[in-house]
Design an enzyme around this catalytic site. Structure first.
Site, mmCIF file in Angstrom:
data_model
loop_
_atom_site.group_PDB
_atom_site.id
_atom_site.type_symbol
_atom_site.label_atom_id
_atom_site.label_comp_id
_atom_site.label_asym_id
_atom_site.label_seq_id
_atom_site.Cartn_x
_atom_site.Cartn_y
_atom_site.Cartn_z
ATOM 1 C CG HIS A 100 45.623 44.133 34.726
ATOM 2 N ND1 HIS A 100 46.792 44.450 34.075
ATOM 3 C CD2 HIS A 100 44.761 45.123 34.437
ATOM 4 C CE1 HIS A 100 46.621 45.585 33.416
ATOM 5 N NE2 HIS A 100 45.396 46.009 33.631
ATOM 6 C CB CYS A 101 46.157 44.334 40.598
ATOM 7 S SG CYS A 101 44.591 44.748 39.822
ATOM 8 C CB ILE A 102 49.740 41.909 43.112
ATOM 9 C CG1 ILE A 102 48.319 41.812 43.671
ATOM 10 C CG2 ILE A 102 50.749 41.972 44.249
ATOM 11 C CD1 ILE A 102 47.907 42.914 44.603
#
Ligand SMILES: NC(=O)c1ccc[n+]([C@@H]2O[C@H](COP(=O)([O-])OP(=O)(O)OC[C@H]3O[C@@H](n4cnc5c(N)ncnc54)[C@H](O)[C@@H]3O)[C@@H](O)[C@H]2O)c1
Length: 433
Positions: free
Chosen positions: A271-273
């Site tokens: 969900h981040c990078i």
């Protein structure tokens, strides 16, 4: 008001609300409860609230016995009733910040959560945004919504941003011992938020503003995305030059300073990078600034699933088979080792691309028993049984520690290894990234 809030935090009389009980919110809620606060988790998902109230954990990194203990002690409960936000001294917002289909930031979850907070906002409350977002969200979006009824930030209520840095599956660094960055809308807000975290986690670092705190998180994740892009490009280059990129990285990382290893793979996931750098470049573009590194890394990283498919074609070609009609078994679909998170997983792209080229696909992932992607539902099968059925090619997309790599390496069929999981094995049928 400020002194009262600090007193209530220091004496653990403060009640703490956590909005969004997912991968970030649940561990944080449990840590607040461990610190001695009365914690209420708020989620729109009634199943999650019911699970917590029954003392169960649905997040692998959060130990079920920890949840059961704090629920039993009356320190943690969960609800879908947002009106109870009125009773909280401090509220932490941990809702998703995905992208829209147009690849712009989707702040709709943050806006809904802030609307709920604004509806019951009272003087003396501390509101902290933890969701990863672009610099300016707290003071351009959240603050005006909260001030709409007349209360002023840093005067009547306190407002801060504190990025969450939790790393799924990381046993060594957890919510408790990852240093916490805190940037308030003003000095009182910073101090109030820092006091809450100092009571809860080991290390707190104050920064001068909410914008700096927002940018810290985006720097961290952009740093990863760009370095992964660099090393993915190096992997493509090394393949052309017949050099083992994994051996190069292993040797380079023996340098005791000035080098940090990053590893190639089938593409970015989680969900981040894959998402956070896009939040940053979107916001920078509004100021007339083009983030060239982010764009370039994005291009390289998003080309990786297609590259994996080319390597599968090469592997199948080595046994005189086409992709079309071949049985290809995918080993691991979660976005990284030993987690059950499928969000943005590059394995899904690999599966989709292979499917479009006519491959007959199956997969094994004990962390992801089934999934549905692009209208296709798939169910995990036992790895040993899958290998016994002699697939034409095996593709290691996620190197979960439970897999029996010796059996994969010795299966006789070509293996495309995107994670260097077969490092110890040397066989002509192994195609490393
Ligand atoms: N997952 C990670 O490893 C990680 C790490 C660092 C930062 N973050 C960031 O933290 C934020 C949360 O991510 P996550 O992984 O915990 O997401 P998640 O999807 O696991 O959890 C979010 C939760 O919020 C709930 N929710 C959504 N809208 C709501 C609303 N209006 N009111 C109440 N509850 C609501 C959802 O039902 C869900 O339970 C995101 O901004 C993410 O980028 C995530």
């Amino acid at each position: 008001m400020f002194a009262t809030l600090l007193d209530r935090i220091h004496s653990r009389q403060a009640s703490v609300g956590v909005i969004g009980l997912g991968y970030v919110g649940l561990p944080l809620a449990v840590e607040f409860a461990h610190a001695g606060f009365d914690v209420t988790g708020f989620d729109v998902d009634a199943t999650k609230a019911a699970e917590i109230n029954a003392g169960r954990s649905y997040i692998p990194d959060v130990c079920a016995t920890d949840v059961a203990a704090v629920v039993e002690a009356g320190r943690l409960k969960a609800t879908t009733d947002m009106s109870a936000l009125a009773e909280m001294d401090a509220i932490d917002i941990c809702v998703p910040t995905p992208l829209r289909k147009t690849r712009d930031p989707d702040l709709s979850y943050v806006v809904l959560a802030v609307e709920a907070v604004a509806a019951t906002l009272k003087a003396g409350q501390l509101i902290i945004l933890e969701s990863t977002t672009y610099p300016g969200t707290t003071d351009e979006v959240v603050q005006p919504m909260l001030e709409a009824q007349g209360l002023r930030a840093d005067v009547d209520f306190f407002l801060a941003f504190s990025p969450e840095r939790v790393d799924l599956g990381n046993q060594r660094f957890t919510t408790k011992n990852i240093p916490k960055i805190v940037g308030g809308f003003g000095a009182s807000s910073t101090e109030a938020a820092a006091a809450l975290y100092e009571a809860t986690v080991e290390t707190v670092i104050r920064v001068s503003s909410t914008r700096v705190a927002e940018m810290v998180k985006l720097l961290e994740n952009t740093f990863r995305a760009v370095n992964i892009g660099l090393v993915n490009e190096l992997a493509l280059m090394c393949h052309k030059m017949d050099i083992n990129v994994w051996e190069v990285i292993d040797a380079a990382k023996t340098k005791p300073f000035g080098f940090m290893p990053f590893y190639p793979g089938p593409g970015l996931g989680g969900h981040c990078i894959p998402i956070d750098p896009i939040y940053l470049s979107w916001k920078a573009r509004q100021s007339g600034f083009e983030c060239r590194f982010i764009e370039l890394a994005g291009q390289v990283n998003s080309s990786m699933p297609g590259y994996v498919v080319e390597r599968v074609a090469e592997a199948l070609n080595s046994v005189r088979k086409p992709i079309n009609g071949s049985r290809v078994h995918i080993v691991g679909v979660a976005y990284k080792r030993d987690v059950n998170d499928l969000r943005e997983s590059p394995a899904l792209d690999v599966i989709e691309l292979l499917g479009k080229r006519g491959a007959e696909l199956s997969y094994s992932d004990p962390f992801v028993p089934e999934f549905c992607h692009g209208g296709h539902a798939m169910r995990s099968i036992d790895l040993a049984a899958a290998l016994q059925s002699s697939p034409d090619c095996t593709v290691i997309c996620t190197d979960h520690s439970v897999f029996d790599y010796a059996t994969i390496a010795g299966s006789g069929a070509p293996v495309v290894d995107t994670r260097n999981a077969l490092q110890q094995f040397d066989a002509p049928g192994i195609f490393r990234l």
